[in-house]
Design an enzyme around this catalytic site. Structure first.
Site, PDB file in Angstrom:
ATOM      1  N   VAL A 358       1.006  -1.229  -0.149  1.00 58.65           N
ATOM      2  CA  VAL A 358       0.038   0.113   0.091  1.00 58.65           C
ATOM      3  C   VAL A 358       0.745   1.371   0.034  1.00 58.65           C
ATOM      4  O   VAL A 358       1.891   1.380   0.872  1.00 58.65           O
ATOM      5  CB  VAL A 358      -0.833  -0.088   1.307  1.00 58.65           C
ATOM      6  CG1 VAL A 358      -1.773   1.397   1.178  1.00 58.65           C
ATOM      7  CG2 VAL A 358      -1.834  -1.233   1.201  1.00 58.65           C
ATOM      8  N   ASP A 470      -9.561 -11.502   9.358  1.00 61.94           N
ATOM      9  CA  ASP A 470      -8.093 -11.159   9.548  1.00 61.94           C
ATOM     10  C   ASP A 470      -8.345  -9.885  10.537  1.00 61.94           C
ATOM     11  O   ASP A 470      -7.550  -8.961  10.179  1.00 61.94           O
ATOM     12  CB  ASP A 470      -7.241 -10.660   8.360  1.00 61.94           C
ATOM     13  CG  ASP A 470      -5.807 -10.778   8.562  1.00 61.94           C
ATOM     14  OD1 ASP A 470      -5.298 -11.182   9.894  1.00 61.94           O
ATOM     15  OD2 ASP A 470      -4.898 -10.260   7.703  1.00 61.94           O
TER      16      ASP A 470
END
Length: 657
Positions: A358, A470
Site C-alpha cells: 500500500v 483477519d
C-alpha cells in the site's frame, strides 16, 4: 503458425536447454517454533526448540549450568551451493534473533553465528571462543568447509571488541570484522531487544552484504535498512564450502553466559544446477544452434508483448466482473496513480501484507490524498485477490469502514484505491515506542467502540453475511479524528444466502494470536471466530501488549489477563504507559469483554449486538469464569441444532504466520 503453437515449441526447446539451470528453494519459518519443527531442523549439542524459539544454546528454563555450552540448529536438507564449473548459488536470508543475559548486564558471552556447514555435526569442544563452529584442533583448517557470519559478544585477543560481526572462513578468527558500536547497535543491550538481520549473497558477482536493525517491539522489522553494516566483495564461497552444504545457526557460551534465540527465519536459495545438465545443454546447442534460438526468442518476445496487450484490454473475467458490480466503482488511470505515488516510491510505502503493498498518493488535480494497494502475488492469484476484495468492499457502506474510491487494471497491474487515513494504523499508535506519546484512554475506548460497530455491520446489517477473517490492530486504520476504520478486506468473504459456510482448500488465514482455537481444529472461520479476533484486539488496546506476548509466566496475553481476573487484580493489566489516566470502570468492562470474546468455545462468546451494548455500558458484561475454560469440541448434534445461529456461519481459511 499460431501464437500458442509457437509458444509451445519455444517453451519445449527452452525447457530442454534450461532444465538443469538454477532452481529456487525457499524455507519460511516465521515462528513461533514448536515441537513439530523437529521434522525440519536438526538440533545438535545443547540446543533445543522450546518457548517458541530455536534455542541454539540452552535457555534459562531448567535447573542446569548454562556455562561452557555449544550447539547448532541446522536445516535437515542440504542445498547445492556450487558445481564443478564454478557456478555458485545465490541466497537471501532474513532471521529474527534475541541475544540476552538475564543474570548479569556486565558480563556476557560468547556469541552466535549464521553458518554454512558441510554436515550435520557439532565439533566436540566447540564451546567458549569457538562459537559452536570449530575447536582448538580444527580451527583454521580448510577441511572445515564452512563459512559463517558471527555475532560476537565476547572480546578475545583477536577480536576488535565485544560487540561486532565478522566473516568467518574455516576459523573463528574473522576474515573481516565490523564493530556494531559504530552503527549504534548493541548486541546485548541492558534492555532486551530483538534484531532483524538480512544476509544477501550474490553468487554471480561474488558479493556478500549484511544488514541489521534492532527492534523494541516483539516482532520482526518489515523494512531492510538501505545501508549494510558489512560488505565483502570478491567472496567466492565455492572455494570454501562443500558442493552440497547445510544452512543453520551455531552458538556457544563460556564462563560468561547468555541466551541465543532465533525467533523466526526465512531462507531463499537459487541453487547451482546439477552437473549432468551440461551434457543436455551441449546436445541442444548442437542440435538447435544459437542463431535459431535467438530468432525464436526475438519472435516470442514480440508476440508476447502483443498478446499481453490484447489480453489486458480484453480480459473477460476482470471486465465482466467489474461491469456486474452495482454502482460500478470509479476506474482510475494507471498513469495518474503512478504520478500520485511518485512511481510507487519506497518513501511513500504505508505498509505491506500477504497480498500486496500500500502506497500513499496525492491526486494533484483533485487535491485528494489516497492510499493505493498494488497486488503483488502471481498473476492468477492476484486477479483472485483483487476481485475478491473489490466485490466485497465495493458494496459495504459504514462510517467505521475504510472507503473504497475505485480501481485500476492496466498491463496486468491490479490496483485498488482507498481513502487515505492520516493517522495510519492502530498498532502504530499502541506500539509506538518511547519516542512517541501513547494513545489516550478516551481515544482507545472510542476506537474499540468503532470497531465493534463495524463488525456488527458486516456480520448482521449488510445484505450478505461477511466474515473479515483477519481482524487485528494493524488492519484498523485511524482517520484525522482518531475514529476507527476497519480495513484490509483481502481475506474477507461473503457467505451466499441459504448457506452457512464458505470454503477454501488452502487452510486457515489470519495471524496467530488472533485466530480462534476452533479454526485450528476445523480449518473454518466463522463470525464467532471474528469475535475472538475482536477480543484479542480489545486486550491488545487496553493492555498495550501483543496477543502473543510472553508475560507473567504465560505464553499469551489472554492467559495472563485471565489469571489477574481470577486473583481480583484485573486492572493491573491496563497499559502502564497510561499512568493511571483511564476510567477504572470502563477499563474493567473492556477487559472482561475481551475475555468474554476470547472464550475458547465459540458458542459462549457474545454476539456483536451484545458487544456494542456492553461497550456503551447499556448491558453488563456476561459472566467470565475465574479460570479460562478448556476448548470443547462441539458435538454434531449441537452444530446441527444451531445451524442458523450466528455462530455456525463457517468459512474455511489459510493460516499465515
Amino acid at each position: 503458425m499460431g501464437l500458442r503453437l509457437k509458444l509451445f515449441i519455444l517453451t519445449f526447446l527452452l525447457s530442454m536447454v534450461f532444465s538443469e539451470t538454477q532452481g529456487r528453494r525457499t524455507i519460511e519459518k516465521p515462528g513461533p517454533f514448536d515441537k513439530s519443527d523437529h521434522d525440519v531442523f536438526e538440533v545438535l549439542g545443547s540446543g533445543g526448540i522450546n518457548n517458541g524459539a530455536l534455542q541454539v544454546t540452552p535457555d534459562s528454563g531448567g535447573d542446569f549450568d548454562l556455562s561452557k555450552k555449544s550447539g547448532r540448529i541446522m536445516l535437515k536438507e542440504s542445498f547445492k551451493i556450487h558445481d564443478k564449473v564454478a557456478r555458485v548459488a545465490s541466497f537471501n536470508t532474513t532471521f529474527f534473533i534475541n541475544i540476552q543475559n538475564r543474570i548479569s548486564t556486565s558480563s556476557h558471552g560468547e556469541g552466535m553465528a549464521f553458518v554454512i556447514a558441510p554436515d550435520l555435526v557439532l565439533p566436540p569442544g566447540s564451546e567458549g571462543q569457538y562459537l559452536g563452529l570449530t575447536n582448538a584442533t580444527t580451527d583454521g583448517k580448510a577441511t572445515n568447509r564452512l563459512v559463517a557470519i558471527e555475532f560476537d559478544t565476547f572480546k578475545q585477543d583477536f577480536d576488535p571488541n565485544d560487540n561486532h560481526i565478522g566473516l568467518n572462513i574455516n576459523s573463528v578468527k574473522s576474515e573481516l570484522n565490523v564493530s556494531l558500536s559504530d552503527s549504534g547497535i548493541q548486541l546485548v543491550p541492558e534492555v532486551a531487544k530483538n534484531f532483524t538481520i538480512w544476509i544477501q549473497y550474490d553468487g554471480l558477482n561474488k558479493i556478500l552484504q549484511v544488514f541489521m536493525v534492532g527492534e523494541k517491539n516483539p516482532e520482526p522489522a518489515e523494512r531492510r535498512p538501505s545501508v549494510p553494516v558489512m560488505t565483502k566483495k570478491d567472496l567466492d564461497i565455492a572455494k570454501y564450502v562443500s558442493e552440497h552444504s547445510y544452512f543453520g545457526f551455531a552458538a556457544s557460551t563460556g564462563s560468561a553466559i547468555e541466551l541465543h534465540c532465533v525467533l523466526g527465519w526465512n531462507l531463499t536459495v537459487d541453487e547451482a544446477p546439477e552437473d549432468e545438465g551440461l551434457m543436455i545443454e551441449a546436445k541442444i546447442a548442437l542440435g538447435v544452434g544459437v542463431a535459431l534460438l535467438v530468432i525464436l526468442l526475438a519472435g516470442w518476445w514480440i508476440q508476447r508483448i502483443l498478446y499481453k496487450k490484447y489480453k489486458t484490454a480484453n480480459d473477460p473475467t476482470i471486465r465482466g466482473t467489474l461491469q456486474s458490480l452495482p454502482g460500478t466503482p470509479r476506474e482510475f488511470r494507471y498513469r495518474d496513480l503512478k504520478v500520485a505515488t511518485d512511481n510507487f516510491n519506497e518513501k511513500n510505502k504505508l505498509g505491506q501484507g500477504g497480498f500486496g503493498v500500500v502506497y500513499k498518493g496525492l491526486l494533484s488535480k483533485e487535491s485528494l490524498q489516497i492510499a493505493v494497494k498494488r497486488f503483488s502475488r502471481d498473476n492468477i492469484k492476484s486477479k483472485d485477490d483483487f476481485l475478491a476484495e473489490l466485490t466485497i468492499i465495493n458494496r459495504l457502506r459504514h462510517k467505521h469502514l475504510v472507503k473504497l474510491l475505485g480501481w485500476c487494471y492496466k498491463n496486468g497491474k491490479l490496483l485498488l484505491v482507498y481513502e487515505y487515513m492520516p493517522n495510519g494504523s492502530l498498532d502504530a499508535h499502541i506500539f509506538c515506542g518511547a519516542e512517541k506519546e501513547t494513545l489516550r484512554w478516551d481515544l482507545r475506548y472510542q476506537i474499540i467502540s468503532g470497531v465493534a460497530s463495524a463488525l456488527h455491520y458486516v456480520h448482521n446489517e449488510y445484505e450478505q453475511k461477511v466474515v473479515h477473517r483477519d481482524l487485528k490492530a494493524s488492519n484498523i486504520m485511524l482517520d484525522s479524528s482518531f475514529n476507527a476504520r476497519l480495513g484490509d478486506f483481502g481475506l474477507a468473504r461473503a457467505i451466499e444466502n441459504g448457506k452457512t459456510s464458505y470454503a477454501e482448500l488452502e487452510g486457515v488465514p489470519g495471524t496467530l494470536g488472533y485466530i480462534a482455537p476452533e479454526c485450528l481444529h476445523t480449518g473454518k472461520a466463522t463470525r464467532e471466530s471474528d469475535i475472538y479476533g475482536f477480543g484479542a484486539v480489545v486486550l491488545e488496546v487496553v493492555c498495550g501488549q501483543r496477543p502473543w506476548t510472553k508475560i507473567g509466566g504465560f505464553c499469551f496475553l489472554v492467559d495472563w489477563v485471565w489469571s489477574l481476573h481470577r486473583d481480583g487484580r484485573i486492572l493491573e493489566a491496563v497499559d502502564e504507559r497510561l499512568r493511571g489516566g483511564y476510567v477504572a470502570e470502563e477499563a474493567e468492562r473492556l477487559l472482561l469483554l475481551g475475555l468474554a470474546c476470547s472464550h475458547p468455545n465459540g458458542s459462549e462468546r457474545p454476539k456483536t449486538q451484545a458487544v456494542l451494548q456492553i461497550a456503551s455500558g447499556l448491558l453488563p458484561v456476561p459472566y467470565v469464569p475465574p479460570f479460562r475454560p478448556a476448548f470443547v469440541w462441539p458435538s454434531a448434534g449441537a452444530v446441527e441444532e444451531n445451524i442458523d445461529s450466528e455462530y455456525t456461519d463457517d468459512s474455511t481459511v489459510t493460516i499465515s504466520h
